[in-house]
Scaffold this motif. Sequence first.
Motif, PDB file in Angstrom:
ATOM      1  N   ILE A   1     -14.924  -7.734  10.255  1.00 14.02           N
ATOM      2  CA  ILE A   1     -16.028  -7.653   9.305  1.00 14.02           C
ATOM      3  C   ILE A   1     -15.721  -6.645   8.196  1.00 14.02           C
ATOM      4  N   THR A   2     -15.057  -5.537   8.559  1.00 11.28           N
ATOM      5  CA  THR A   2     -14.743  -4.519   7.559  1.00 11.28           C
ATOM      6  C   THR A   2     -13.748  -5.042   6.537  1.00 11.28           C
ATOM      7  N   VAL A   3     -12.735  -5.760   7.003  1.00  9.81           N
ATOM      8  CA  VAL A   3     -11.769  -6.339   6.066  1.00  9.81           C
ATOM      9  C   VAL A   3     -12.453  -7.317   5.128  1.00  9.81           C
TER      10      VAL A   3
ATOM     11  N   ARG B   1      -6.112 -14.197   4.093  1.00 10.09           N
ATOM     12  CA  ARG B   1      -4.984 -13.305   3.880  1.00 10.09           C
ATOM     13  C   ARG B   1      -4.504 -12.777   5.223  1.00 10.09           C
ATOM     14  N   PRO B   2      -3.264 -12.320   5.307  1.00  8.81           N
ATOM     15  CA  PRO B   2      -2.672 -11.976   6.617  1.00  8.81           C
ATOM     16  C   PRO B   2      -3.501 -11.004   7.445  1.00  8.81           C
TER      17      PRO B   2
ATOM     18  N   ALA C   1      -7.673   2.036   5.646  1.00  8.14           N
ATOM     19  CA  ALA C   1      -6.560   1.290   6.238  1.00  8.14           C
ATOM     20  C   ALA C   1      -6.907  -0.188   6.386  1.00  8.14           C
ATOM     21  N   MET C   2      -8.191  -0.529   6.377  1.00  8.94           N
ATOM     22  CA  MET C   2      -8.612  -1.922   6.547  1.00  8.94           C
ATOM     23  C   MET C   2      -9.018  -2.563   5.227  1.00  8.94           C
ATOM     24  N   PHE C   3      -9.359  -1.762   4.228  1.00 10.17           N
ATOM     25  CA  PHE C   3      -9.759  -2.306   2.937  1.00 10.17           C
ATOM     26  C   PHE C   3      -8.539  -2.855   2.187  1.00 10.17           C
ATOM     27  N   ASP C   4      -8.762  -3.850   1.371  1.00  6.36           N
ATOM     28  CA  ASP C   4      -7.768  -4.289   0.390  1.00  6.36           C
ATOM     29  C   ASP C   4      -8.529  -4.733  -0.853  1.00  6.36           C
ATOM     30  N   LYS C   5      -7.829  -5.216  -1.848  1.00 11.19           N
ATOM     31  CA  LYS C   5      -8.472  -5.562  -3.125  1.00 11.19           C
ATOM     32  C   LYS C   5      -9.290  -6.846  -3.053  1.00 11.19           C
ATOM     33  N   ASP C   6      -9.249  -7.522  -1.877  1.00 11.07           N
ATOM     34  CA  ASP C   6     -10.059  -8.725  -1.690  1.00 11.07           C
ATOM     35  C   ASP C   6     -11.257  -8.480  -0.773  1.00 11.07           C
ATOM     36  N   THR C   7     -11.467  -7.237  -0.359  1.00 10.87           N
ATOM     37  CA  THR C   7     -12.604  -6.900   0.482  1.00 10.87           C
ATOM     38  C   THR C   7     -13.879  -6.845  -0.353  1.00 10.87           C
TER      39      THR C   7
END
Length: 414
Positions: free
Chosen positions: A52-54, A281-282, A180-186
Amino acid sequence: MVGPWLRWQGQQALLLDLEQQRFHLFGITIWPQDLTLLALFLMVAAFGLFLITVFLGRVWCGYLCPQTVWTFWFIWVEEKLEGSANKRRQLSKAPWSLNKLARKGGKHLIWVLISLLSSFTFIAYFVPAAELGSSLLQFSAGLLPTFWVAFFALCTYLNAGWMRAIMCIHMCPYSRFQSAMFDKDTYSVGYDATRGERRGPRSRKADVATLKLGDCIDCNLCVQVCPTGIDIRDGLQYECINCGACADACDQTMRQMGYTTGLIRYASEHQLAGGKTRLWRPKLIGYGIMLLLMLATLVYAAASRVPMALDVQRDRNQLFRETTEGWVENTYILKLSNRTQQPQHYWMRVEGIDALHWVGAETVTVRAGEIIYLPVSLAADPYLLSESKYSIQFVAGNDELQVHAGSQFFSSGR
C-alpha cells in the motif's frame, strides 16, 4: 477500537488472554503452539503495508494510525468548544472568565473521557471487557489492570492532546524508512507547482494572466490545517502523513476563488511533472507476489489447523511397576486441549499391543478452550509380552476428528 466490544458465540470476539496463554479470534482459539499463525498474520500485514505504501504512500498514517485518529478526534473537540485557530489564540490571551473556564475545562474533560475509554478498550483486549468494567466500577480491580488503564489513558491524553505531531515527526520509525518504499510513481499528497506558481494574493475578480500569477493565492491554509505543520508546497517531506487535510483546505479555497480544484491532490511525482504514472513496476509487483505467498501460506496453515490436541507424558520416576496381580503397569498423563468454542466429548484408546488393559477414564468432556490433564495407566500380563519395549499410539477423538500421540510401553520382557 471496537474489537473487545464485539461478541461471538456468547464470548468476547477478540481477546488476547496472556494469563491463560490463548488468543480468542472470533471462532478460533490460538494456543502457543499455533503462534506460527500469528507470525504469518503479522508478515501478511507487513507486506500489505509495504504494498500500500509503494502504491498510495502513507495512507496508514493519514487514515488508520491510532495517533492520527485520536489527534483528529481531539482537534475536532477543540474546534467545537474553542473555535478556529485564531479564536483559540484569542481565548488563550483573554482573562479568565466563566466562559473561558467552561470552554477550556469542557475540552479537557472530554479529552480525559476519550482517553479513558480508549485505554479501557485497549486493556480489554487482554482482560475480558465485562470483567474489567465490573471490577473498575466496583473499585475492586487489582493494582495491575488499574495501573495500565491509567497509564494508557495518560499516554493518549498527552500524545493526542499535547504532543500530536511530535510523535509523528520525532518518534515514529515509519516516517524514517518510508523513503525506501517511495518512488516517483507513488501516489501521495502533492502540490502542482506548474499550475500554482507564481504564488500571490489577489482578489477573486483579478486577471491572473495580467498579474502573471499561478492559482496559489498564498493563503497558507494548507499549512494551518496540517497536523505536522509542514508546507506541502515545499515538496515531498518525511513529516507528511498523507492525511489530505491540506488538499481539502486548498480545494475549499479554489472553489471560493472560482478556480479548478486539485491544486493540491493525490498524485505521483511523474504526474505532477506532466508525465504518466507507471502502475506496474518491479517494486510493486515484488511486494504483491510476497503478499500473495504469505497470504496463501496463512490460509493453508489455518485450514490445516487441528481443533484439538493430544500430548502424552510418561511417568518419569519409573519405567514400569508390578501390580498386586503380577501384571506390568505403565502410567501416563494425557494432555487434551479443546481448541474450539464449544464443549467437546472425546473418547480415548491405545493401539500397538492387543494385550494392553486400559485403567482410567475412557471418555471425557472438555469445555471450550480448556486443557485437561488426565492420568491413565496401561497394564498387561507379562507372560503375553515378549519384548521389553513397545511403541504404542494413544488415540483421542470423536465422530468428526481423531488425533494420535506416540509413546512407549515398557515391561520386564521374557
